[in-house]
Design a protein around this motif. Structure first.
Motif, short mmCIF file in Angstrom:
data_model
loop_
_atom_site.label_atom_id
_atom_site.label_comp_id
_atom_site.label_asym_id
_atom_site.label_seq_id
_atom_site.Cartn_x
_atom_site.Cartn_y
_atom_site.Cartn_z
N ALA A 1 8.20 0.02 6.02
CA ALA A 1 8.01 0.25 4.59
C ALA A 1 6.55 0.11 4.21
CB ALA A 1 8.87 -0.73 3.79
N LEU A 2 5.86 -0.87 4.83
CA LEU A 2 4.42 -1.03 4.57
C LEU A 2 3.65 0.20 5.01
CD1 LEU A 2 2.08 -2.90 3.72
CD2 LEU A 2 2.05 -3.78 6.06
N GLY A 3 4.09 0.81 6.12
CA GLY A 3 3.42 2.01 6.61
C GLY A 3 3.54 3.20 5.67
N LYS A 4 4.51 3.17 4.77
CA LYS A 4 4.68 4.26 3.82
C LYS A 4 3.83 4.08 2.56
CE LYS A 4 9.37 5.22 5.40
NZ LYS A 4 10.80 5.31 5.04
N LEU A 5 3.19 2.91 2.45
CA LEU A 5 2.28 2.68 1.32
C LEU A 5 0.89 3.20 1.66
CD1 LEU A 5 3.36 -0.98 0.40
CD2 LEU A 5 4.07 1.16 -0.70
N PRO A 6 -0.01 3.35 0.68
CA PRO A 6 -1.38 3.81 0.96
C PRO A 6 -2.06 2.90 1.99
CG PRO A 6 -0.95 3.88 -1.39
CD PRO A 6 0.24 3.20 -0.77
N TRP A 7 -2.78 3.52 2.93
CA TRP A 7 -3.35 2.78 4.06
C TRP A 7 -4.64 2.05 3.70
CZ3 TRP A 7 -8.30 3.84 5.68
CH2 TRP A 7 -8.87 5.02 5.18
N PHE A 8 -5.31 2.46 2.65
CA PHE A 8 -6.65 1.93 2.38
C PHE A 8 -6.66 0.41 2.15
CE2 PHE A 8 -10.60 1.54 -0.18
CZ PHE A 8 -11.47 2.11 0.72
N PRO A 9 -5.80 -0.16 1.27
CA PRO A 9 -5.82 -1.62 1.10
C PRO A 9 -5.45 -2.36 2.38
CG PRO A 9 -4.65 -0.54 -0.70
CD PRO A 9 -4.86 0.48 0.35
N SER A 10 -4.46 -1.84 3.11
CA SER A 10 -4.05 -2.50 4.36
C SER A 10 -5.19 -2.50 5.37
CB SER A 10 -2.83 -1.78 4.95
OG SER A 10 -1.74 -1.85 4.06
N PHE A 11 -5.97 -1.43 5.38
CA PHE A 11 -7.07 -1.34 6.34
C PHE A 11 -8.12 -2.41 6.07
CE2 PHE A 11 -11.23 0.54 7.53
CZ PHE A 11 -11.03 0.58 8.90
N PHE A 12 -8.40 -2.69 4.80
CA PHE A 12 -9.41 -3.71 4.50
C PHE A 12 -8.89 -5.12 4.79
CE2 PHE A 12 -11.80 -0.40 2.43
CZ PHE A 12 -13.11 -0.83 2.58
#
Length: 366
Positions: free
Chosen positions: A258-269
């Protein structure tokens, strides 16, 4: 006390560090603090990740603590074994395996924190997925019951059609004998003559058959409708029994997806943040300039290396000298006549004893 603890965390030699200046000790206090707090962050992140798996705080704390100790020991070992050299590339080469491992660990421990930060968004995604799974589950279960229900409904329709057809025939006969009585059809004679009675009897026979057919088919229809109700109950039971599985679809893997379906930009930081935390001990050691402690440690290693090299060289020389002396001694003994005679006498005595022993064995065998 706290300074000693952080120095211990840095993996530095305390005896050498005590002879260094305060600035040098503070440098290793900072490195040790970085190692310690990296382990604390690893403990928190892994503890939360394990809590989402086991749903038990004591199990999560226990295994999270073990993971934190593992990271602490690994960082302390690598930091203590990175030697300050004159070339930065050689130091970076030493730290390369730990940097690769830090990337892997950062991916692992950043996910739990991301899942906690984006918990509401993940719950929304999971809710949508659960709703879709519920509908798909209902459709899939319905495929097991729909053909049976359709077959039963077709049979009910056939039974009702039989009744309707019989009823149409009976109604037609009713119209015939009424028209005969009124004289509007048939013989055209007004009154209830023989033809009327014949047609009336035929209608009454059909009417009796219609009543019997309604009763028989009605019982069959009721039985078939009961089967439909039973199938509907079985369908609802199957849906109810499978629903808890769908409701429990919120484990670690489901949340990661489910996290992978959210926008990647915040997770990347967030990943970069944990990568910086994981590599902080190594970076702190690499960026630290070569100081008093490093020179003294290098000197101590040089003394030990020189001493070991000398001992090895002495042992090799002793072994070669001892071999040469032994060769000389045995060469001198080789020329001693008295020793020759003594060994000859002993050899003759041994041969006599062997011959006597062989003779005795042969005599016992006769």
């Amino acid at each position: 006390m706290l300074q000693r603890f952080f120095i211990f965390c840095s993996g530095a030699d305390t005896q050498i560090l005590e002879t260094c200046s305060n600035g040098e000790r503070n440098k290793y206090v900072g490195i040790g603090a970085t190692v310690f707090f990296t382990a604390v962050m690893a403990f928190i992140a892994s503890g939360y990740a394990l809590y989402t798996v086991f749903d038990n705080i004591y199990t999560a704390v226990f295994f999270g603590f073990i993971w934190g100790l593992l990271i602490f020991n690994l960082d302390r070992y690598i930091v203590s074994t990175i030697k300050k050299r004159d070339h930065f590339k050689s130091e970076l080469l030493q730290a390369a395996p730990r940097i690769v491992l830090a990337i892997i660990i950062a991916v692992v421990i950043s996910k739990p924190l991301e899942m906690k930060i984006f918990e509401k968004e993940i719950n929304q995604v999971l809710l949508e997925e659960k709703n879709a799974m519920t509908l798909a589950n209902q459709e899939q279960i319905a495929l097991q019951y729909t053909p049976k229900v359709d077959a039963i409904n077709q049979e009910i329709s056939h039974l009702k059609n039989e009744i309707a057809a019989k009823e149409s025939e009976t109604n037609a006969l009713y119209d015939v004998y009424i028209s005969e009585a009124e004289g509007t059809a048939g013989t055209g004679l007004l009154g209830k003559g023989p033809v009327y009675k014949e047609k009336r009897e035929k209608h009454d026979a059909y009417l009796a058959e219609l009543r019997q057919l309604k009763e028989t088919n009605g019982q069959k229809i009721q039985a078939l409708e009961a089967q439909i109700i039973a199938l509907g109950t079985d369908y609802q039971t199957a849906v109810t029994d499978s629903q808890p599985i769908i409701d429990g679809f919120d484990g670690l893997m489901a949340r990661i997806n489910a996290l992978g379906k959210l926008p990647w930009f915040p997770s990347f930081f967030i990943f970069l943040l944990f990568l910086a935390i994981e590599t902080a001990p190594i970076i702190a050691k690499l960026l630290a300039p070569k100081g008093e402690y490093d020179y003294k440690f290098e000197e101590q290693e040089s003394v030990v290396a020189t001493w070991v090299t000398q001992k090895v060289a002495q042992r090799k020389l002793l072994m070669s000298t001892d071999g040469a002396v032994n060769e000389q001694v045995y060469a001198d003994i080789k020329n001693e006549q008295e020793l020759y005679r003594y060994k000859k006498e002993k050899a003759e005595e041994l041969l006599r004893l062997q011959a006597d022993s062989f003779h005795n064995v042969q005599m016992k065998g006769l």
